[in-house]
Motif scaffolding. Structure first.
Motif, short mmCIF file in Angstrom:
data_model
loop_
_atom_site.label_atom_id
_atom_site.label_comp_id
_atom_site.label_asym_id
_atom_site.label_seq_id
_atom_site.Cartn_x
_atom_site.Cartn_y
_atom_site.Cartn_z
N GLY A 26 -51.80 -41.03 72.02
CA GLY A 26 -51.61 -41.10 70.55
C GLY A 26 -51.42 -39.65 69.83
N ALA A 27 -52.02 -38.65 70.42
CA ALA A 27 -51.73 -37.44 69.57
C ALA A 27 -50.47 -37.01 69.96
CB ALA A 27 -52.79 -36.47 70.63
N LEU A 29 -47.71 -39.11 69.76
CA LEU A 29 -47.02 -40.05 68.78
C LEU A 29 -47.58 -39.71 67.54
CD1 LEU A 29 -47.51 -43.69 70.99
CD2 LEU A 29 -45.56 -41.87 70.79
N GLU A 30 -48.38 -39.28 67.10
CA GLU A 30 -49.00 -38.72 65.85
C GLU A 30 -49.41 -37.40 65.91
OE1 GLU A 30 -51.43 -41.67 64.35
OE2 GLU A 30 -50.14 -43.41 64.64
N PRO A 31 -48.64 -36.57 66.04
CA PRO A 31 -49.11 -35.09 66.26
C PRO A 31 -49.80 -34.45 64.72
CG PRO A 31 -46.84 -34.86 66.26
CD PRO A 31 -47.25 -36.43 66.33
N HIS A 32 -50.81 -33.87 65.01
CA HIS A 32 -51.41 -33.08 63.67
C HIS A 32 -51.30 -31.55 63.78
CE1 HIS A 32 -52.50 -36.89 61.88
NE2 HIS A 32 -53.13 -37.34 63.00
N PRO A 33 -50.60 -30.78 63.06
CA PRO A 33 -50.94 -29.57 63.13
C PRO A 33 -52.22 -28.97 63.27
CG PRO A 33 -50.23 -30.06 60.72
CD PRO A 33 -50.39 -31.31 61.58
N PRO A 34 -52.54 -27.76 63.63
CA PRO A 34 -53.96 -27.22 63.45
C PRO A 34 -54.43 -27.02 62.02
CG PRO A 34 -52.80 -25.91 64.93
CD PRO A 34 -51.73 -26.78 64.39
N SER A 35 -53.39 -26.94 60.98
CA SER A 35 -53.85 -26.76 59.69
C SER A 35 -54.66 -28.14 59.19
CB SER A 35 -52.91 -26.45 58.97
OG SER A 35 -51.79 -27.42 59.03
N SER A 36 -54.56 -29.24 59.92
CA SER A 36 -55.11 -30.37 59.30
C SER A 36 -56.66 -30.34 59.57
CB SER A 36 -54.58 -31.62 59.95
OG SER A 36 -54.70 -31.52 61.35
N LEU A 37 -57.07 -29.60 60.29
CA LEU A 37 -58.54 -29.24 60.40
C LEU A 37 -58.96 -27.71 60.05
CD1 LEU A 37 -59.63 -31.24 63.74
CD2 LEU A 37 -60.11 -31.88 61.39
N SER A 61 -47.42 -27.95 69.49
CA SER A 61 -48.94 -27.52 69.58
C SER A 61 -49.89 -28.44 70.34
CB SER A 61 -49.40 -27.23 68.18
OG SER A 61 -49.13 -26.20 67.45
N VAL A 62 -49.51 -29.77 70.19
CA VAL A 62 -50.26 -30.77 70.79
C VAL A 62 -49.69 -30.74 72.33
CG1 VAL A 62 -50.36 -33.35 71.20
CG2 VAL A 62 -50.67 -32.28 68.95
N ILE A 63 -48.51 -30.69 72.68
CA ILE A 63 -48.09 -30.49 73.94
C ILE A 63 -48.71 -29.26 74.66
CG2 ILE A 63 -46.19 -30.19 75.44
CD1 ILE A 63 -44.50 -31.67 73.61
N ALA A 64 -48.83 -27.92 73.92
CA ALA A 64 -49.50 -26.99 74.49
C ALA A 64 -50.94 -27.25 74.80
CB ALA A 64 -49.35 -25.76 73.47
N LEU A 103 -62.76 -38.06 73.29
CA LEU A 103 -64.00 -38.46 72.31
C LEU A 103 -63.79 -38.18 70.99
CD1 LEU A 103 -66.94 -39.71 72.18
CD2 LEU A 103 -67.72 -37.29 73.01
N PHE A 104 -63.28 -37.26 70.79
CA PHE A 104 -62.91 -37.20 69.08
C PHE A 104 -61.30 -37.02 69.05
CE2 PHE A 104 -66.79 -35.21 70.19
CZ PHE A 104 -67.72 -35.52 69.27
N PRO A 105 -60.78 -37.80 68.78
CA PRO A 105 -59.16 -37.93 68.65
C PRO A 105 -58.66 -36.86 67.32
CG PRO A 105 -59.91 -40.39 68.65
CD PRO A 105 -61.24 -39.16 68.51
N GLU A 106 -59.39 -36.77 66.46
CA GLU A 106 -59.13 -35.90 65.59
C GLU A 106 -58.85 -34.25 66.07
OE1 GLU A 106 -61.82 -37.66 65.42
OE2 GLU A 106 -61.52 -38.97 63.69
N GLN A 107 -59.58 -34.18 67.13
CA GLN A 107 -59.62 -32.70 67.74
C GLN A 107 -58.60 -32.82 68.96
OE1 GLN A 107 -61.86 -29.99 67.03
NE2 GLN A 107 -62.65 -31.22 65.25
N GLN A 108 -57.82 -33.60 69.06
CA GLN A 108 -56.55 -33.41 70.02
C GLN A 108 -55.38 -32.87 69.51
OE1 GLN A 108 -56.77 -37.90 71.21
NE2 GLN A 108 -56.79 -36.83 73.37
#
Length: 332
Positions: A26-27, A29-37, A61-64, A103-108
């Motif tokens: 899921g991360a 397919l819908e990657p979020h940059p570190p700036s989102s948190l 970033s997500v792959i790394a 456990l915390f998808p937003e942190q992936q």
């Protein structure tokens, strides 16, 4: 199902990698940059460097981050293999840690605590190396150095320097020289960073302000979904059961194994303490808490699971809870 993952055959490794991919798909397919948190905002020096290497690209970033998770999982298994404190060779710590990362998808995503967790394992290993070391245990300097390097990714990781004092109290005789060299190890990377800034004419006041902001000025906050809260409560109950089981048998273990588990308990308590008492710490600390927690739960599944069906049920609940969290997060 649990019996399969207790094994150490190559197919178990393949299964863990496949499960890791499924948890992180899921991360991807819908990657979020570190700036989102807000991880990019006034980040520590080494984390800023890491972000620049990934080009601030969300997918990269997500792959790394995913590969850092796999590296952490490998180090978890390797630590137990070398010290053999669980009392069995098993890939379960890797699997449990991978499950916790879902456990915390937003942190992936790439975050500063993930590389810090790697340095936590390396530092724990060097602290344990001090056990029965002849003369001065210089591995304590290495441990302090590693903890300090980790804090250059995630500032609040510096609180894990308490492990040095705990380690000396557990493993050594309280030699003043060893206390000094461990503190020198903790200070060395920071001296190097300040020296680097000074030589290059960079803003030292800005660096001081950056450190202050990350340690105490940054306001933390994170909203959890009802499903995540429910799964977190269930996982906490399983963790408490596992820890209670460990405590009942810890005195039967060999001295080195016992001291290793006590040190891991210290690491877990430090993680919990920081999230309670340090306002700049939020849910991201779970990456660090997951390291000792993975060992506690693995120990329970390895030994209690041989005698009862209940651990099998707990293992299935742990699995299904993470799967439910991931699915509901990505379909909403």
């Amino acid at each position: 199902m649990l019996n399969k993952f207790r094994g150490v055959t190559p197919d178990v490794v393949i299964l863990i990698v496949v499960i890791s991919i499924l948890i992180w798909i899921g991360a991807f397919l819908e990657p979020h940059p570190p700036s989102s948190l807000d991880f990019e905002n006034r980040s520590m020096p080494l984390f800023s460097l890491l972000l620049s290497i990934t080009g601030f690209n969300a997918l990269v970033s997500v792959i790394a981050a995913f590969f850092l998770v796999l590296l952490t999982a490998f180090l978890l298994v390797n630590f137990n293999t070398s010290v053999f404190f669980i009392g069995a060779r098993t890939f379960l710590p890797a699997l449990i840690f991978v499950l916790f990362t879902g456990l915390f998808p937003e942190q992936q995503m790439m975050n500063p605590v993930l590389p810090a967790s790697i340095f936590l394992i390396l530092a724990l290993r060097r602290i344990i190396d001090a056990y029965k070391a002849q003369g001065t245990a210089y591995s304590l300097y290495d441990a302090g150095f590693l903890l300090s390097v980790g804090s250059l990714f995630y500032a609040n990781f510096i609180w894990f320097g308490i492990l040095l004092i705990a380690g000396i109290a557990l493993l050594r005789t309280g030699n003043l020289r060893e206390i000094v060299i461990s503190l020198l190890g903790l200070a060395t990377p920071w001296f190097l960073v300040f020296g680097f800034y000074y030589v290059l004419g960079k803003d030292l006041n800005g660096l001081n302000e950056l450190i202050r902001y990350n340690l105490s000025g940054k306001e933390s906050g994170f909203a959890l979904s009802r499903v995540t809260i429910a799964v977190l409560i269930i996982d906490t109950i399983i963790l408490l059961i596992s820890t209670a089981n460990l405590i009942t048998v810890i005195n039967k273990k060999k001295i080195r194994s016992r001291k290793t588990f006590v040190l891991l308990i210290w690491a877990f308590l430090i993680a919990i303490g920081t999230v309670i008492f340090v306002r700049s710490v939020s849910v991201e600390i779970f990456w660090l808490a997951a390291v000792p927690a993975s060992y506690f739960i693995s120990h329970y599944f390895v030994f209690a699971g041989r005698r009862r069906i209940i651990p099998e049920v707990y293992f299935l609940i742990l699995f299904l809870g993470i799967a439910l969290t991931q699915v509901l997060h990505h379909i909403q």
